[in-house]
Design an enzyme around this catalytic site. Structure first.
Site, PDB file in Angstrom:
ATOM      1  N   HIS A   1       0.812  -1.226   0.000  1.00 59.30           N
ATOM      2  CA  HIS A   1       0.000   0.000   0.000  1.00 59.30           C
ATOM      3  C   HIS A   1       0.838   1.266   0.000  1.00 59.30           C
ATOM      4  O   HIS A   1       0.288   2.357  -0.143  1.00 59.30           O
ATOM      5  CB  HIS A   1      -0.925   0.014   1.221  1.00 59.30           C
TER       6      HIS A   1
ATOM      7  N   GLU B   1      -5.565 -11.450   8.021  1.00 59.55           N
ATOM      8  CA  GLU B   1      -6.377 -10.235   7.912  1.00 59.55           C
ATOM      9  C   GLU B   1      -7.728 -10.494   7.253  1.00 59.55           C
ATOM     10  O   GLU B   1      -8.330  -9.586   6.692  1.00 59.55           O
ATOM     11  CB  GLU B   1      -5.615  -9.110   7.194  1.00 59.55           C
TER      12      GLU B   1
ATOM     13  N   ASP C   1      -7.869  -4.515   7.366  1.00 64.21           N
ATOM     14  CA  ASP C   1      -8.568  -5.489   6.527  1.00 64.21           C
ATOM     15  C   ASP C   1      -9.397  -6.458   7.354  1.00 64.21           C
ATOM     16  O   ASP C   1     -10.507  -6.819   6.962  1.00 64.21           O
ATOM     17  CB  ASP C   1      -7.556  -6.262   5.666  1.00 64.21           C
TER      18      ASP C   1
HETATM   19  C1  3PY Z   1      -4.162  -3.871   7.641  1.00 61.72           C
HETATM   20  O1  3PY Z   1      -4.390  -3.372   8.753  1.00 61.72           O
HETATM   21  O2  3PY Z   1      -4.987  -4.509   6.984  1.00 61.72           O
HETATM   22  C2  3PY Z   1      -2.850  -3.709   7.046  1.00 61.72           C
HETATM   23  O3  3PY Z   1      -2.528  -4.401   6.102  1.00 61.72           O
HETATM   24  C3  3PY Z   1      -1.945  -2.643   7.561  1.00 61.72           C
HETATM   25  O4  3PY Z   1      -1.392  -1.918   6.518  1.00 61.72           O
HETATM   26 MG    MG Z   2      -4.101  -5.232   5.061  1.00 61.32          MG
END
Ligand code: 3PY
Ligand code: MG
Length: 287
Positions: A64, A165, A191
């Site tokens: 990102h 995530e 996420d």
């Molecule tokens: C998240 O919190 O999903 C991440 O990947 C942090 O950048």
């Molecule tokens: Mg993430």
């Protein structure tokens, strides 16, 4: 709650230094988490500043952040004289990308969106030379200007993190944590909270009932973040998590996460500039 209200939890029994892939890095220590600086800005000068600020590790964000292949290579080359480990959050669980990143000198990788044991195995195999994995050897010193570590040294020292995530990853958590070679599980709370249909605050307070859609309930109930820490500990691997929020940092720390990304270069700039200008009576501009 502020960070200063929450004393560091020194009672948590962390595992000791060696991960199950025989790696010699210390991801757990004595109850004090490894605090990381997270770089989005694709600048070797910024990375050097973060490293010299005293973070225990720094991660370049190629998923990102603004880092492309060239920027990763340059930042790693320009900071290799500093001892603090620099990891890269790669753009995807892709063997070619992971191989190039490690050739460029990353101390390890953080692989996003790892949802199953098979995906964790794919990440590990991309990191390790045979017989443990499929990494291709290219010790040509173009990036590094010095000898590559031996196959054995590289396999033993790489820090391999897989990101949990999604609800699916939570359902497969025990299997992911048991994959040989996984050094730590790193939670992406942004996420994860989106996929669970909840918020990070609710994840922190969660007892399992914060997730609105019962069918997507990821596990046996209970706080899923605490579960990640527990499962990692049970499997002798490290646990980590990302934040830019000092209150969340304090809470993650109290939960026993061993490796916490505590701020990004962007969040540090924004908060320092905002605080300075607020002290001069300036309002933060809208947008
Ligand atoms: C998240 O919190 O999903 C991440 O990947 C942090 O950048
Ligand atoms: Mg993430």
């Amino acid at each position: 709650m502020t960070q200063s209200d929450t004393p560091p939890d020194t009672t948590v029994p962390f595992r000791d230094a060696t991960s199950r892939n025989g790696s010699s890095y210390d991801d757990s220590f004595s109850g004090t988490p490894l605090l990381g600086g997270w770089s989005m800005l694709a600048s070797s000068a910024v990375v050097e500043l973060l490293l010299r600020s005293g973070f225990d590790w720094v991660c370049l964000d190629a998923q990102h952040g603004q880092y492309d292949d060239g920027a990763v290579t340059e930042a790693l080359a320009m900071t290799r004289h500093l001892e603090t480990p620099v990891l890269v959050r790669v753009v995807a669980n892709d063997a070619a990308v992971i191989g190039r990143t490690l050739d460029a000198g990353a101390a390890g990788v953080i692989v996003p969106m790892v949802n199953s044991a098979a995906e964790a195995e794919r990440a590990v195999r991309a990191c390790l030379y045979p017989p443990s994995g499929d990494r291709s050897r290219g010790p040509f010193e173009v990036h590094r200007g010095r000898d590559f570590p031996s196959v054995e040294e590289a396999n033993a020292s790489l820090q391999i993190g897989v990101m949990v995530e999604t609800a699916r990853a939570l359902r497969n958590l025990e299997e992911i944590a048991a994959v040989p070679g996984v050094g730590f599980i790193f939670v992406g709370p942004l996420d994860l909270s989106i996929d669970l249909g909840t918020t990070i605050d609710d994840l922190l307070d969660g007892d399992g009932e914060v997730i609105a859609d019962g069918e997507r309930h990821p596990g046996p109930g209970g706080n899923q973040l605490e579960r990640v820490v527990r499962v990692c500990r049970d499997n002798g691997i490290g646990s980590g998590i990302f934040t830019t929020n000092p209150d969340h940092l304090a809470a993650f720390r109290a939960m026993g996460f061993g490796r916490i990304a505590a701020a990004t270069d962007v969040s540090l700039l924004q908060s320092a500039a905002g605080d300075l200008l607020a002290g001069q009576g300036r309002n933060r501009p809208a947008g």
